[in-house]
Design an enzyme around this catalytic site. Structure first.
Site, PDB file in Angstrom:
ATOM      1  NE  ARG A 147      20.485  13.047  28.555  1.00 29.81           N
ATOM      2  CZ  ARG A 147      20.858  13.228  29.841  1.00 29.81           C
ATOM      3  NH1 ARG A 147      22.147  13.358  30.142  1.00 29.81           N
ATOM      4  NH2 ARG A 147      19.960  13.320  30.786  1.00 29.81           N
ATOM      5  CE1 TYR A 159      21.745  12.885  35.162  1.00 27.73           C
ATOM      6  CE2 TYR A 159      21.769  11.355  33.309  1.00 27.73           C
ATOM      7  CZ  TYR A 159      21.957  12.626  33.812  1.00 27.73           C
ATOM      8  OH  TYR A 159      22.317  13.633  32.972  1.00 27.73           O
ATOM      9  CG  ASP A 220      25.008  10.920  30.610  1.00 26.71           C
ATOM     10  OD1 ASP A 220      25.928  10.155  30.969  1.00 26.71           O
ATOM     11  OD2 ASP A 220      24.929  12.115  30.974  1.00 26.71           O
ATOM     12  CD  GLU A 272      28.344  15.079  32.788  1.00 28.53           C
ATOM     13  OE1 GLU A 272      27.810  15.140  31.676  1.00 28.53           O
ATOM     14  OE2 GLU A 272      27.725  14.759  33.820  1.00 28.53           O
ATOM     15  NE  ARG A 293      28.636  15.213  27.466  1.00 25.59           N
ATOM     16  CZ  ARG A 293      27.738  16.199  27.516  1.00 25.59           C
ATOM     17  NH1 ARG A 293      27.774  17.199  26.670  1.00 25.59           N
ATOM     18  NH2 ARG A 293      26.795  16.169  28.429  1.00 25.59           N
TER      19      ARG A 293
HETATM   20  O1  EZ4 Z   1      24.323  15.156  35.797  1.00 28.37           O
HETATM   21  O2  EZ4 Z   1      24.796  18.586  35.066  1.00 28.37           O
HETATM   22  O3  EZ4 Z   1      25.016  15.166  30.491  1.00 28.37           O
HETATM   23  N1  EZ4 Z   1      24.537  15.750  31.402  1.00 28.37           N
HETATM   24  C1  EZ4 Z   1      24.639  15.377  32.694  1.00 28.37           C
HETATM   25  C2  EZ4 Z   1      24.054  16.331  33.705  1.00 28.37           C
HETATM   26  C3  EZ4 Z   1      24.776  16.238  35.043  1.00 28.37           C
HETATM   27  C4  EZ4 Z   1      24.530  17.480  35.857  1.00 28.37           C
HETATM   28  C5  EZ4 Z   1      25.402  17.489  37.099  1.00 28.37           C
HETATM   29  O4  EZ4 Z   1      25.441  18.754  37.643  1.00 28.37           O
HETATM   30  O5  EZ4 Z   1      25.197  14.354  32.975  1.00 28.37           O
HETATM   31  O6  EZ4 Z   1      22.687  16.082  33.860  1.00 28.37           O
HETATM   32 CO    CO Z   2      26.356  13.646  31.293  1.00 26.05          CO
END
Ligand code: EZ4
Ligand code: CO
Length: 412
Positions: A147, A159, A220, A272, A293
């Site tokens: 990733r 992020y 992501d 997720e 996910r």
């Molecule tokens: O932001 O697990 O794909 N992985 C992610 C993670 C989430 C965290 C949130 O608790 O998006 O890094």
């Molecule tokens: Co994610």
């Protein structure tokens, strides 16, 4: 095989984990992961106050009946807190059943459909040289799929960027590789979608030029885009042949994926933060995604996620189970047993836990040449060391949040 005791264990070796431990009258124990990153104590309270009293005296063999009882008798269904609690019970009961049978859980789920689980790791860097170093470090560790997240010019912190981007630097200080930070307030990050959309395709062009066409690459978008922005991103990344593009839009609106899908052939992964099959109903039926996910931990356990994945299989949609470090070793083991057994396994996210976490949770899985295997110990193959766990009390931690330049709160 009656459930005799149920204990909710909170420990924070490298980060917070919530674990449910069930013990039967014949002395068998089972573990379930109930960790909900940044909201851990809500699940602790749900389990302790409302679930544990209902478990005592139940037949530990009756996994499906217990699942349906906890889901339906609450009346208030679904949601991340409820479903993490149900997941922990379900997972612990599969662990117990495996131990009672003398078999690893994957055998009870139908046996192995493959010899190992392809994993991907998280490479990141604030700029290209740092990113390239991080990708190389992950390849040296054995990762065969990666990733890619990078900094965006003009944005201070976003992020997915580890402050220690290579594995060598991270050993022992893994905590800061994950976004939840310890402290009384969530960290504030900044966001600008136009800068991001301009920058990301150039990063993937550079990564393909450096690492060639073969390496599977993932990305992501972490729920930040509108449907039309997501469509633009998917389209602009098509030349770089992504394995998947993840969480392009906020997950609540399933219909948004229709618009994205009409405009791009970049494979899509989502889910997720989903917690039941109902969150997937439309996007699976309309074939709007390519990968599911969900984690066992956040989607009602092995029993429920298996149903989601069996449904997905009818549409050639595969698994891509969530596996960041906030999934505990117990949750990761559950994912491995499920992933090994289903036919429509796709890939497993795997970030590796820190040394302290591995001492609290003793595990029997292997990770060889980029492939995970849960091992052949009866049950899940994970045991929690109470003395080690007791050394690390809960520490308050929050996931960050985003503001735009004008101060508006944006999806994180
Ligand atoms: O932001 O697990 O794909 N992985 C992610 C993670 C989430 C965290 C949130 O608790 O998006 O890094
Ligand atoms: Co994610």
């Amino acid at each position: 095989m009656i459930i005799d005791s149920a204990e909710v264990i909170v420990t924070s070796p490298d980060r917070n984990f919530v674990t449910l431990k069930l013990t039967t009258d014949d002395g068998l124990t089972g573990l379930g992961d109930a960790t909900l990153n940044g909201r851990e104590l809500a699940v602790v309270a749900y389990l302790t106050e409302h679930v544990v009293p209902l478990l005592l005296g139940r037949d530990a063999h009756r996994i499906e009946d217990t699942w349906q009882f906890l889901y339906r008798s609450a009346y208030w269904r679904r949601g991340p807190v409820t479903m993490a609690a149900v997941a922990a019970v379900d997972t612990a009961l599969w662990d117990i059943k495996g131990k009672a049978a003398g078999m690893p859980v994957y055998q009870l789920l139908g046996g192995a459909s493959r010899t190992g689980l392809l994993t991907y790791g998280h490479a990141s860097g604030k700029d290209l040289p740092e990113l390239f170093d991080s990708i190389r470090a992950h390849q040296e560790q054995g990762y065969r799929a990666i990733r890619v997240q990078t900094g965006v010019p003009g944005l201070k912190s976003i992020y997915g960027i580890a402050s220690n981007a290579t594995y060598e630097a991270m050993d022992g200080v893994r905590y800061d590789h994950e976004p939840a930070q310890r402290g009384a307030r969530p960290a504030e990050e900044d966001w600008d979608t136009r800068s991001y959309l301009r920058h990301v395709p150039a990063v993937f062009e550079a990564v393909r030029a450096e690492f060639g066409p073969e390496l599977p690459l993932l990305h992501d978008a972490h729920h930040r885009l509108t449907p039309i922005q997501a469509a633009q991103l998917g389209k602009s990344l098509e030349p770089y042949d992504l394995f998947w593009l993840e969480d392009v839009t906020p997950a609540e609106n399933q219909e948004a994926l229709r618009l994205v899908r009409q405009h791009t052939t970049t494979p899509l992964a989502i889910g997720e933060i989903f917690n039941t099959v109902w969150d997937y109903q439309q996007i699976i039926r309309e074939q709007l995604i390519d990968y599911v996910r969900s984690a066992v931990t956040h989607t009602g356990g092995i029993s429920h996620l298996k149903k989601v994945l069996d449904y997905a299989a009818q549409y050639q949609i595969k698994s891509g189970m969530h596996g960041p470090t906030d999934i505990s070793p117990v949750g990761m083991a559950a994912a491995m047993h499920l992933g090994l057994s289903i036919h429509n396994f796709g890939i497993q996210e795997y970030m590796r836990h820190g040394a302290r976490t591995d001492e609290v949770f003793r595990q029997s899985f292997t990770w060889t040449d980029g492939y995970l295997h849960p091992g052949d110990a009866p049950g899940l193959g994970v045991e929690l060391d109470p003395d080690e766990a007791g050394k690390y009390p809960y520490v308050q931690a929050y996931l960050p949040f985003n503001r735009l330049h004008d101060g508006t709160v944006h999806d994180w």
